[in-house]
Motif scaffolding. Structure first.
Motif, short mmCIF file in Angstrom:
data_model
loop_
_atom_site.label_atom_id
_atom_site.label_comp_id
_atom_site.label_asym_id
_atom_site.label_seq_id
_atom_site.Cartn_x
_atom_site.Cartn_y
_atom_site.Cartn_z
N PRO A 36 -75.81 -54.56 -11.08
CA PRO A 36 -74.95 -53.64 -10.33
C PRO A 36 -73.61 -54.28 -9.91
CG PRO A 36 -77.19 -53.49 -9.51
CD PRO A 36 -77.15 -54.63 -10.46
N GLN A 37 -73.65 -55.57 -9.59
CA GLN A 37 -72.41 -56.26 -9.23
C GLN A 37 -71.46 -56.34 -10.43
OE1 GLN A 37 -74.11 -59.91 -7.70
NE2 GLN A 37 -73.79 -59.27 -5.58
N LEU A 38 -71.99 -56.71 -11.59
CA LEU A 38 -71.17 -56.76 -12.80
C LEU A 38 -70.64 -55.38 -13.17
CD1 LEU A 38 -72.91 -59.33 -15.17
CD2 LEU A 38 -70.61 -59.42 -14.25
N THR A 39 -71.46 -54.37 -12.99
CA THR A 39 -71.02 -53.00 -13.28
C THR A 39 -69.88 -52.60 -12.35
OG1 THR A 39 -73.25 -52.44 -14.01
CG2 THR A 39 -71.78 -50.62 -13.49
N GLU A 40 -70.00 -52.94 -11.08
CA GLU A 40 -68.93 -52.65 -10.12
C GLU A 40 -67.64 -53.38 -10.49
OE1 GLU A 40 -68.00 -53.31 -5.36
OE2 GLU A 40 -70.08 -53.41 -6.06
N ALA A 45 -62.22 -53.25 -12.78
CA ALA A 45 -61.31 -53.80 -13.78
C ALA A 45 -60.77 -52.69 -14.67
CB ALA A 45 -62.03 -54.86 -14.61
N ARG A 46 -61.63 -51.81 -15.12
CA ARG A 46 -61.20 -50.71 -15.99
C ARG A 46 -60.19 -49.82 -15.27
NH1 ARG A 46 -65.97 -48.58 -16.95
NH2 ARG A 46 -66.47 -50.19 -18.46
N LEU A 80 -69.16 -67.33 -19.48
CA LEU A 80 -67.90 -66.85 -18.91
C LEU A 80 -67.67 -65.38 -19.24
CD1 LEU A 80 -65.52 -69.79 -19.91
CD2 LEU A 80 -66.59 -69.42 -17.70
N VAL A 81 -66.97 -64.73 -18.34
CA VAL A 81 -66.46 -63.40 -18.60
C VAL A 81 -64.95 -63.56 -18.71
CG1 VAL A 81 -66.36 -62.80 -16.14
CG2 VAL A 81 -66.37 -60.99 -17.84
N LEU A 82 -64.35 -62.94 -19.71
CA LEU A 82 -62.91 -63.00 -19.91
C LEU A 82 -62.30 -61.68 -19.47
CD1 LEU A 82 -62.80 -64.62 -23.47
CD2 LEU A 82 -62.54 -65.75 -21.26
N ALA A 83 -61.21 -61.77 -18.73
CA ALA A 83 -60.52 -60.58 -18.25
C ALA A 83 -59.06 -60.67 -18.67
CB ALA A 83 -60.63 -60.47 -16.74
N PHE A 84 -58.60 -59.68 -19.42
CA PHE A 84 -57.24 -59.66 -19.94
C PHE A 84 -56.40 -58.63 -19.19
CE2 PHE A 84 -59.98 -61.06 -23.37
CZ PHE A 84 -59.26 -62.08 -23.95
N VAL A 95 -58.12 -58.32 -9.10
CA VAL A 95 -59.51 -57.85 -9.14
C VAL A 95 -60.45 -59.02 -8.88
CG1 VAL A 95 -61.31 -56.93 -10.65
CG2 VAL A 95 -59.02 -55.93 -10.71
N PHE A 96 -60.24 -60.14 -9.56
CA PHE A 96 -61.14 -61.28 -9.40
C PHE A 96 -60.99 -61.93 -8.03
CE2 PHE A 96 -61.95 -60.63 -13.76
CZ PHE A 96 -63.13 -61.29 -14.05
#
Length: 176
Positions: A36-40, A45-46, A80-84, A95-96
């Motif tokens: 749920p945290q990753l979904t949030e 981010a979207r 890792l999660v990548l955020a562009f 966001v991060f």
């Protein structure tokens, strides 16, 4: 689940295309976060125009080849999660930053902006960059200031004359 070669090629091509269009990328360790945290995080981010992808580090290195984010190779260690950030360099950082305060297990490892690798500790510096609209507003106010000052300077002699005539009128009315 293992990927076949054509699946890996598609992921690399997708991430490489996103990297070419992006202005900054953030790599963050996400282990310990719940679904749920990753979904949030993904939803936020979207909504902010940030593209997020969890990808194997070897595939990410291949995707970054030939892009301005090739400097991220040494930072791609661990899950890792990548955020562009596509439009605004600080969008992913904002966001991060917000979620790293909320969840201690989300740890930014590295970030890159236009080919320059920065440590995760520079997240606040990147997040404090103005948004596109804020930057345009600041630029417009800087451009408008000299014109406003010129108009005030040009109008001041006339205003002073009017104030002087009004003072003489008031003085004559008081003495009469």
């Amino acid at each position: 689940m293992t990927l076949r070669l054509d699946g890996k090629k598609a992921i690399v091509a997708e991430v490489a295309e996103v990297a070419r269009q992006s202005t900054s990328v953030i790599a963050a360790e996400y282990s310990g976060l719940t679904v749920p945290q990753l979904t949030e995080l993904r939803d936020k981010a979207r909504a902010s125009g940030v593209y997020m992808k969890v990808i194997r580090n070897t595939l990410a290195r291949r995707a970054f080849e030939g892009t301005k984010f090739a400097c991220m190779d040494s930072a791609l260690i661990g899950p890792l999660v990548l955020a562009f950030s596509k439009d605004e360099p600080g969008a992913a950082a904002r966001v991060f930053r917000d979620y790293a305060k909320k969840w201690e297990k989300l740890e930014v490892k590295a970030l890159s902006i236009d080919g320059q690798l920065l440590p995760g500790s520079d997240l606040n510096r990147l997040a404090s960059l103005p948004t596109r609209d804020e930057a345009i507003a600041q630029l417009m106010s800087v451009m408008l200031a000299p014109i406003t000052k010129l108009v005030r300077t040009m109008a001041e002699p006339h205003a002073k004359l009017v104030r002087t005539i009004a003072a003489i009128r008031d003085q004559k009315q008081q003495s009469a």
